[in-house]
Write an enzyme that holds these catalytic residues in place. Structure first.
Site, PDB file in Angstrom:
ATOM      1  N   GLN A   1       0.866  -1.168   0.000  1.00 26.50           N
ATOM      2  CA  GLN A   1       0.000   0.000   0.000  1.00 26.50           C
ATOM      3  C   GLN A   1       0.906   1.220   0.000  1.00 26.50           C
ATOM      4  O   GLN A   1       1.943   1.214   0.664  1.00 26.50           O
ATOM      5  CB  GLN A   1      -0.869  -0.013   1.258  1.00 26.50           C
TER       6      GLN A   1
ATOM      7  N   SER B   1       1.121  -0.002   6.521  1.00 30.93           N
ATOM      8  CA  SER B   1      -0.207  -0.602   6.588  1.00 30.93           C
ATOM      9  C   SER B   1      -0.002  -2.104   6.645  1.00 30.93           C
ATOM     10  O   SER B   1       1.054  -2.613   6.275  1.00 30.93           O
ATOM     11  CB  SER B   1      -1.069  -0.227   5.377  1.00 30.93           C
ATOM     12  N   THR B   2      -1.030  -2.808   7.111  1.00 33.65           N
ATOM     13  CA  THR B   2      -0.952  -4.267   7.177  1.00 33.65           C
ATOM     14  C   THR B   2      -1.559  -4.879   5.921  1.00 33.65           C
ATOM     15  O   THR B   2      -1.830  -6.059   5.857  1.00 33.65           O
ATOM     16  CB  THR B   2      -1.617  -4.742   8.493  1.00 33.65           C
ATOM     17  N   HIS B   3      -1.762  -4.048   4.907  1.00 30.71           N
ATOM     18  CA  HIS B   3      -2.479  -4.485   3.717  1.00 30.71           C
ATOM     19  C   HIS B   3      -1.547  -5.084   2.669  1.00 30.71           C
ATOM     20  O   HIS B   3      -1.365  -4.534   1.589  1.00 30.71           O
ATOM     21  CB  HIS B   3      -3.264  -3.308   3.136  1.00 30.71           C
ATOM     22  N   ASN B   4      -0.957  -6.208   3.001  1.00 28.66           N
ATOM     23  CA  ASN B   4      -0.209  -6.980   2.025  1.00 28.66           C
ATOM     24  C   ASN B   4      -1.205  -7.782   1.204  1.00 28.66           C
ATOM     25  O   ASN B   4      -2.143  -8.363   1.750  1.00 28.66           O
ATOM     26  CB  ASN B   4       0.735  -7.966   2.719  1.00 28.66           C
TER      27      ASN B   4
END
Lengths: 587, 254
Positions: free
Chosen positions: A348, A515-518
């Site tokens: 992200q 962000s943790t949005h891998n």
């Protein structure tokens, strides 16, 4: 010597959000479901109870609820010709650990992806021509459209009590909602949260510039709420302890509060915590899964758990790693661009700036995980990209998630890092500052992918997952463009001091939370040659294996992923019932 | 304490047998090390005074668990310099930051309870983050040793005997200068290990030994617990919330 256990009908690997959605549907339908979760069951512990729930050092700074690096971490290199090094501390993203997974400590931002997201390559080709997509930008279509997912978004938002304001009801524009929202069938289940001073400042400033700010869709209940399953949420207390925490007021929608309680007492359901799956075992011909091997993390004992249907519901990166460790599918090769497992890893692109108002009390401690006004004018393809030199974008918002003092004290640029002047700046600005941020897309790049690391291993001796990733020119240009918009908003807001937004550029910095949005690595698609799972999330290689979570996204959008992960999870649950009644390749 | 007054004298005086009696009482009193001094016979050392002028209560958690006496002297000198006494609060030692750092080193964090510590160990780019083979406790102490060596080379004195100007220059140097190839990376040590611990010690809940009497929270206006603001979102929007003046900690609810 591994102990072989009695067969279960459905074996779910990972005990997070999509595991909960699958169990919620399959168990009441009479199916036998076993969930294997390697982390702990948090219920009844200090993490959810006052006063310890508000311990910033323990839960936020030291990441008490998130995955321990010595259980599983990743190695990182910025390009394929470098040696990878392990992330010895996971700081830039925070995978979940324990029952509920990352959806236990999440913030609650719950978006629907844009209609163009699911057909991204087709859409950009039609609007800007095939040449506008750089050769290295390996974006793909999902193999389904927004129309296919719309009912499941609706259902997920009802289950999780999302607070928000519709912008597009069945094609009719609604004042106060997102002008760019894909059409929805019903209003949000709950009205928006009460906005903060920071959000009001942002709304006024963006309004002056001709944008229409709207409330961020939030899984933080603005009112007490009973969902269609009869499960109850309390009312948000705006305590500023959502992300990295679990909710003491039971106002944040989580699997542990809304999904697992529905099935926990049923005889055909079992949740085994402390069970770490280390391998998926295929039959001799490799076309079916026969069992999984897992380790009881308390004793180190290995078990073999047979089953007839398997659902991989672990974190994005763990899904990819388990496939690679189990030699399922063909690993992606960045040189020939063949193979699919590990392909199209995306992250992200985020940035932000701080604003300082000497005469306004912002009170940053009154916040909620998904509290804030947003503009969506510069996200994805909501604006004309002709001549800009990049694709993608992001939403710009003023969220007020927390004013926890270790991590969230904004200081004007040029403030010394210690001493009396530093102390005074803290005293002057803590209550009188706010931020604007960009949450941006990251489109796939042929050089960014995942495979197994040749050197580094976990405590069971298995290779770690190696991530090869860096931000590219597209990301930097997109970020620079959005930063300009944020600076205009800051000027319109009349802030006395404004910090310079950073441009997200190479090298990717693992030390900084982004962000943790891998996403990606087990991507979905209509073509087995370019995807790992079908549009029904069924493995192309192993018929009785389904894969869930953001690992199936072909690229990442400028929105948070939980909405589509939830919608895909609900759709998957129905597909699994269909498969069980007639095991086959789903169309 | 005057800005240019050499710091940490009390502890080194004790070490060298000179005793604490010849040292100004204010210097002695500023440190939890006053416990040690009192044990050495300086009973007349008065309790530290806080910025508000009230005498602080005896510190229930004084006394170091991880830091040795010389290590503690350096840490105290650094935190008293970085969080100086002024009209906002007493100095960082009186605030408990040194005790906080000591407790963190002795506890789970310092022992690297969740760190990935398997080899091989390679020197990466700064963006790769922590790549040392040691626990945070061991690494912090190694850095203190390197800092003491630099201080000794430059000024023939340990960090806790430098003037404020000398210490200030030293801290700027190490926090801004990239390491020589193969050398211990004091820049990363300061910015990624010591400095974050310093900040946590100031602003974490007082149950960990720092932020004594919630003085750092009071200084900035953070109300701590309890945080239930459902109606306050409207009532206090844009106005100073009264809870900012009376912060509450976990301790207050335990």
């Amino acid at each position: 010597m591994a102990t072989r256990l009695p067969e279960k009908e459905i074996v779910v690997i990972g005990g997070g959000l999509t595991a909960g959605l699958v169990a919620r549907r399959l168990v009441p339908a009479g199916r036998e479901v076993l969930v294997l979760e390697r982390g702990p069951d948090w219920s009844g512990s200090a993490v959810g109870e006052l006063p310890h729930q508000r311990d910033e050092l323990r839960w936020s700074t030291y990441r008490g609820m998130t995955r321990r690096e010595n259980v599983e971490t990743y190695t990182l290199r910025h390009s394929p010709d470098e040696e990878a090094l392990p992330m010895r501390q996971l700081l830039s993203f925070l995978p979940g650990f324990g029952v509920g997974g990352a959806a236990q400590h999440w913030n609650g931002q719950t978006w629907r992806f844009s209609e163009s997201d699911y057909v991204l390559r087709q859409h950009l080709t039609e609007r800007y021509g095939a040449k506008s997509i750089p050769d290295g930008m390996t974006i793909q279509d999902w193999g389904l459209t927004y129309r296919d997912l719309q009912p499941y978004y609706e259902e997920f938002e009802a289950l999780f009590g999302i607070a928000g304001k519709a912008g597009n009801l069945k094609g009719v524009r609604q004042a106060g909602g997102n002008p760019f929202e894909p059409w929805r069938a019903t209003e949000y289940p709950l009205p928006p949260l009460e906005m903060s001073e920071a959000s009001q400042i942002f709304k006024d400033a963006t309004g002056q510039l001709g944008y229409e700010a709207f409330p961020l869709p939030a899984a933080n209940a603005s009112q007490p709420y009973r969902n269609p399953d009869g499960m109850q949420l309390g009312q948000c207390q705006y305590c500023g302890h959502c992300e990295r925490f679990t909710c003491e007021a039971n106002a944040k929608a989580t699997p542990a509060s809304l999904l697992f309680p529905l099935v926990r007492s049923r005889p055909n359901f079992e949740l085994r915590a402390g069970a770490e799956v280390i391998r998926l075992n295929t039959t001799a011909d490799g076309t079916r899964l026969e069992s999984v091997s897992y380790v009881d993390v308390a004793t180190g004992q290995e078990f073999i758990q047979p089953g007839s249907l398997f659902v991989l519901c672990s974190y994005t990166l763990s899904n990819v790693r388990l496939l690679l460790l189990s030699k399922i599918g063909t690993p992606y090769d960045p040189v020939t661009r063949t193979g699919t497992v590990g392909k199209n890893y995306c992250y992200q692109v985020t940035s932000g700036l701080n604003m300082f108002f000497p005469d306004r009390y912002i009170n940053p401690f009154m916040g909620a995980g998904a509290l804030g006004f947003v503009i969506d004018d510069f996200n994805n393809d909501n604006f004309d990209h002709t001549g800009l030199g990049f694709h993608g974008g992001g939403y710009i918002s003023a969220t007020q998630t927390n004013g926890r003092p270790i991590d969230t004290r904004r200081l004007p640029p040029g403030t010394p890092r210690w001493g009396s002047a530093w102390k005074k700046a803290n005293a002057d600005w803590y209550l009188r500052s706010m931020s604007i941020s960009l949450h941006g897309s990251n489109y796939a790049n042929a050089r960014n992918y995942m495979d197994l690391d040749p050197d580094y291993k976990d405590q069971w001796g298995r290779p770690l997952l190696r991530i090869t990733f860096d931000f590219d020119e597209n990301d930097a240009l997109m970020c620079r463009f959005a930063n300009g918009r944020m600076e205009e908003i800051a000027a319109a807001a009349g802030a006395k001091i404004v910090s310079k937004p950073g441009v997200r550029k190479s090298p990717y910095d693992t030390r900084q939370y982004q962000s943790t949005h891998n996403t990606g690595g087990t991507i979905m698609g209509a073509d087995p040659n370019s995807s790992v799972v079908s549009p029904h999330l069924q493995s192309w290689d192993v018929e009785n294996l389904f894969i869930s979570g953001a690992s199936v996204f072909p690229q990442n959008s400028g929105y948070n992923p939980t909405g589509p992960v939830g919608a895909l999870g609900l759709r998957l649950a129905g597909d699994l019932l269909s498969y069980l009644s007639d095991p086959r390749r789903l169309g | 304490m005057l800005p240019d007054e050499p710091q940490g004298l009390s502890r080194r005086s004790l070490l060298t047998g000179a005793g604490a009696l010849g040292v100004g009482a204010g210097v002695v009193a500023a440190a939890p090390g006053a416990v040690l001094v009192r044990q050495a016979g300086a009973e007349e050392a008065s309790p530290p005074a806080t910025a508000s002028g009230q005498a602080a209560q005896p510190d229930a958690v004084a006394g170091y668990q991880s830091l040795g006496i010389e290590e503690a002297a350096i840490v105290e000198a650094l935190v008293a310099h970085m969080w100086p006494a002024d009209d906002l609060s007493p100095d960082g030692v009186a605030l408990g930051i040194a005790i906080f750092i000591d407790r963190q080193l002795a506890g789970a964090y310092g022992q690297g309870d969740r760190l990935y510590l398997s080899g091989p160990f390679r020197q990466g780019k700064p963006e790769h983050g922590y790549q040392l083979a040691c626990t945070p406790e061991a690494c912090l102490k190694t850095g203190l040793r390197h800092l003491a060596e630099i201080s000794d080379r430059r000024h023939a004195a340990p960090p806790d005997r430098l003037t404020a100007d000398q210490l200030e220059a030293l801290l700027h140097d190490i926090s801004e200068t990239p390491p020589e190839p193969g050398a211990f990376d004091l820049k990363a040590w300061f910015n990624e290990l010591f400095y974050p611990l310093f900040v946590r010690g100031a602003f974490a809940d007082p149950i960990y030994g720092g932020n004594r009497d919630k003085q750092a929270w009071r200084m900035i206006g953070y109300p701590g617990l309890p945080a239930t603001y459902t109606t306050d979102m409207v009532t206090w929007r844009g106005r100073r919330h009264p809870a900012s003046d009376t912060p509450m900690s976990i301790q207050d609810f335990s």
